[in-house]
Structures are given as structure tokens and as C-alpha cells.
Design a protein around this motif. Structure first.
Motif, PDB file in Angstrom:
ATOM      1  N   VAL A   1     -27.161  34.898 -35.045  1.00  0.00           N
ATOM      2  CA  VAL A   1     -27.515  35.547 -33.781  1.00  0.00           C
ATOM      3  C   VAL A   1     -28.986  35.357 -33.396  1.00  0.00           C
ATOM      4  CG1 VAL A   1     -27.789  37.801 -32.661  1.00  0.00           C
ATOM      5  CG2 VAL A   1     -25.617  37.191 -33.735  1.00  0.00           C
ATOM      6  N   PRO A   2     -29.941  35.595 -34.302  1.00  0.00           N
ATOM      7  CA  PRO A   2     -31.348  35.431 -33.880  1.00  0.00           C
ATOM      8  C   PRO A   2     -31.692  34.008 -33.476  1.00  0.00           C
ATOM      9  CG  PRO A   2     -31.184  36.636 -35.952  1.00  0.00           C
ATOM     10  CD  PRO A   2     -29.841  36.040 -35.696  1.00  0.00           C
TER      11      PRO A   2
ATOM     12  N   ALA B   1     -29.167  34.647 -24.710  1.00  0.00           N
ATOM     13  CA  ALA B   1     -28.840  35.969 -24.178  1.00  0.00           C
ATOM     14  C   ALA B   1     -29.900  36.410 -23.174  1.00  0.00           C
ATOM     15  CB  ALA B   1     -28.731  36.983 -25.315  1.00  0.00           C
ATOM     16  N   VAL B   2     -31.159  36.155 -23.475  1.00  0.00           N
ATOM     17  CA  VAL B   2     -32.233  36.506 -22.539  1.00  0.00           C
ATOM     18  C   VAL B   2     -32.061  35.727 -21.240  1.00  0.00           C
ATOM     19  CG1 VAL B   2     -34.723  36.417 -22.149  1.00  0.00           C
ATOM     20  CG2 VAL B   2     -33.824  37.159 -24.373  1.00  0.00           C
ATOM     21  N   ASP B   3     -31.762  34.442 -21.356  1.00  0.00           N
ATOM     22  CA  ASP B   3     -31.563  33.608 -20.169  1.00  0.00           C
ATOM     23  C   ASP B   3     -30.405  34.121 -19.327  1.00  0.00           C
ATOM     24  OD1 ASP B   3     -31.860  30.849 -18.704  1.00  0.00           O
ATOM     25  OD2 ASP B   3     -29.743  30.971 -19.256  1.00  0.00           O
TER      26      ASP B   3
ATOM     27  N   LEU C   1     -28.583  42.369 -21.746  1.00  0.00           N
ATOM     28  CA  LEU C   1     -28.159  42.780 -20.413  1.00  0.00           C
ATOM     29  C   LEU C   1     -28.565  44.219 -20.115  1.00  0.00           C
ATOM     30  CD1 LEU C   1     -26.496  42.202 -17.837  1.00  0.00           C
ATOM     31  CD2 LEU C   1     -24.506  43.088 -19.078  1.00  0.00           C
ATOM     32  N   LEU C   2     -28.357  45.107 -21.064  1.00  0.00           N
ATOM     33  CA  LEU C   2     -28.698  46.510 -20.851  1.00  0.00           C
ATOM     34  C   LEU C   2     -30.202  46.721 -20.731  1.00  0.00           C
ATOM     35  CD1 LEU C   2     -26.007  48.060 -23.164  1.00  0.00           C
ATOM     36  CD2 LEU C   2     -26.318  48.601 -20.744  1.00  0.00           C
TER      37      LEU C   2
ATOM     38  N   THR D   1     -31.740  23.855 -21.943  1.00  0.00           N
ATOM     39  CA  THR D   1     -32.084  23.541 -23.335  1.00  0.00           C
ATOM     40  C   THR D   1     -33.167  24.503 -23.785  1.00  0.00           C
ATOM     41  OG1 THR D   1     -31.512  21.199 -23.088  1.00  0.00           O
ATOM     42  CG2 THR D   1     -32.935  21.791 -24.938  1.00  0.00           C
ATOM     43  N   LEU D   2     -32.892  25.218 -24.848  1.00  0.00           N
ATOM     44  CA  LEU D   2     -33.836  26.161 -25.430  1.00  0.00           C
ATOM     45  C   LEU D   2     -34.004  25.842 -26.913  1.00  0.00           C
ATOM     46  CD1 LEU D   2     -32.476  29.487 -23.874  1.00  0.00           C
ATOM     47  CD2 LEU D   2     -34.403  28.123 -23.056  1.00  0.00           C
TER      48      LEU D   2
END
Length: 268
Positions: free
Chosen positions: A23-24, A31-33, A60-61, A202-203
Motif C-alpha cells: 500500500v505505501p 490514491a492522492v492523485d 478521499l475523506l 506515471t508516479l
């Protein structure tokens, strides 16, 4: 259980490894994007499909703190883990192809790296359309080919070197197996949705080590099924870790990861 069913379902032991190692590195950057894109749509009610342990849910929250968010996943183990990590959302176990929600109840349907796991994508997209409000949106992303993901490419190469002729094709066929925007557009159209925007993103992901990512993929995904019960499982795991480290280096490692973001709306 068929191979397809096995690829969709996570066992109780997987979410911890998934959250710890993957996940990290893989999911929080995207997720931020995706949460930023979702916030621009100003949703009041959001349904998240294939939420996993809640990386996008939390982002999102934070981006839209006033939104009401229902997070769902097919796998009970993921729902249990996600609800403990992100209690601000309402969590439900649900199959994206048979959603237990009324028509038109959500401004936004959202999914991060989940659509690749739907066996009948047109059916899942039709369900997304059904539960969307008339002016609602469907926002999601999917990984590019294995070669466009530095960690996945290194892992798959090490896996195939360690298990010649018998390496599980899970990464190539499932997470990285839905990469053609034209196919995505066709599946959406079959469900009564119009693809209104696509963007390749691309990240970089950064892991504490190549070994950490290897352990995550070997124990936190359905790849683990290929090693279970084998007498040489530990030796294979060590070989994959060594091969991945040789490709990415020692210590903290960074690699590029490519995905495509899609935005769809109801067809006119």
C-alpha cells in the motif's frame, strides 16, 4: 475454486502483508492523485468499489471531508481490515457485479486498481451506472503493462527466473492485464456509459527495500497460492528476493509506475 475466482479473492492472511509492504509503495501515491480528481467533482455521496484496505478511502475523506463515503470490497478480509483502518467510511462487503444499493444513490462511483479484477466488466460497469445519480460520474484507474511498472517488472522477471515454466502469471494477466483504453471504452459503452476523459499518469513509488516489495507480492496477493504446500517455498522466496534486489538495488529503492485514469458518465 477456479483460477479466476482465486485471483479475485484474498485470504485472511493477505491484507496485513498487502497493507504493510504494498500500500505505501504502490497505492498511496495514486490514491492522492485519484482523490484530488474526485474532489474536483465535488461529490456529496461516494461509492468506492474494490476498496481494499482503504488507501483511496482515506485520501478521499481527507480531500472531501464532507462527503458520505461507502467503501466496498468483495473480500471480507479486506473489509475487516479497511474498516479498522478507516472508520470514517461506511464499509460493506459487496460484489461489484451485484451491488446491494438502490438506483441513483451516488454522485460518484470510484475505484482504484479494482476494475481489472471484475470477471464481467460490462456487468460491473452497468451496476456502477445503475447506482449513479443522473449527473453522476464513474472515476477509476488501472495499471499499465507490467513493463511500465518498475517494481512489477522486476518481480515478474525474478519470479520467472526462479520458477522457469511455472511462474504464476497473475501480475501480467490480472493487475496488468487491462491496459487498452479502447477496450475499456468498449466495455463502458456496453454498459451505457461514455468515456469522457483518459489520462496516463506515471508516479514514483519508494520502498524500504526490494525485499519488502517482493515479500508483499509473494504473501499479500494471490501469487502466494503458487508457493503454498511446496517443499521449496522458502528457497523460492529467497531466490525471488535476491533476483529483485539484483535488479533494483539494495536499501531504499524507487521505481516509476504507470497507470491510466478514466472518467465516464451516462451515455446520452
Amino acid at each position: 475454486m477456479t483460477t479466476d475466482e482465486a485471483n479475485r479473492r484474498w485470504t485472511r492472511s493477505m491484507p496485513d502483508a498487502y497493507e504493510r509492504h504494498l500500500v505505501p509503495v504502490f497505492f498511496r501515491p495514486f490514491a492522492v492523485d485519484l482523490a484530488t480528481r474526485a474532489a474536483a467533482l465535488r461529490p456529496r455521496t461516494v461509492l468506492e468499489l474494490a476498496a481494499g484496505t482503504g488507501a483511496l478511502t482515506s485520501a478521499l475523506l481527507s480531500a472531501v471531508p464532507t462527503a458520505s463515503v461507502v467503501a466496498t470490497d468483495l473480500n471480507e478480509s479486506m473489509v475487516t481490515a479497511g474498516s479498522a483502518r478507516e472508520p470514517r467510511a461506511q464499509w460493506r462487503q459487496a460484489d461489484a457485479q451485484e451491488l446491494p444499493f438502490e438506483d441513483g444513490g451516488f454522485d460518484l462511483v470510484l475505484s482504484q486498481f479494482g476494475v481489472m479484477f471484475f470477471p464481467d466488466r460490462a456487468a460491473a460497469y452497468a451496476e456502477a451506472r445503475r447506482v449513479m445519480a443522473p449527473q453522476g460520474s464513474f472515476l477509476f484507474n488501472s495499471w499499465g503493462p507490467v513493463a511500465s511498472h518498475g517494481f512489477a517488472a522486476a518481480f515478474q522477471a525474478a519470479l520467472e527466473q526462479s520458477m522457469p515454466g511455472s511462474a504464476p502469471p497473475f501480475l501480467r494477466n490480472v493487475p496488468h492485464g487491462y491496459t487498452d483504453p479502447a477496450s475499456v471504452a468498449a466495455d463502458l459503452a456496453a454498459a451505457g456509459l461514455t468515456l469522457s476523459a483518459t489520462e496516463e499518469v506515471t508516479l514514483n513509488g519508494t520502498a524500504e527495500s526490494a525485499a519488502s516489495v517482493a515479500n508483499g507480492l509473494l504473501t499479500g496477493t494471490p501469487v502466494s497460492a503458487a508457493l503454498q504446500g511446496r517443499e521449496d517455498a522458502q528457497a523460492l522466496q529467497a531466490a525471488v528476493i535476491q533476483g529483485m534486489t539484483e535488479r533494483l538495488g539494495t536499501g531504499p529503492v524507487t521505481a516509476p509506475m504507470t497507470a491510466t485514469v478514466y472518467l465516464a458518465r451516462r451515455a446520452a
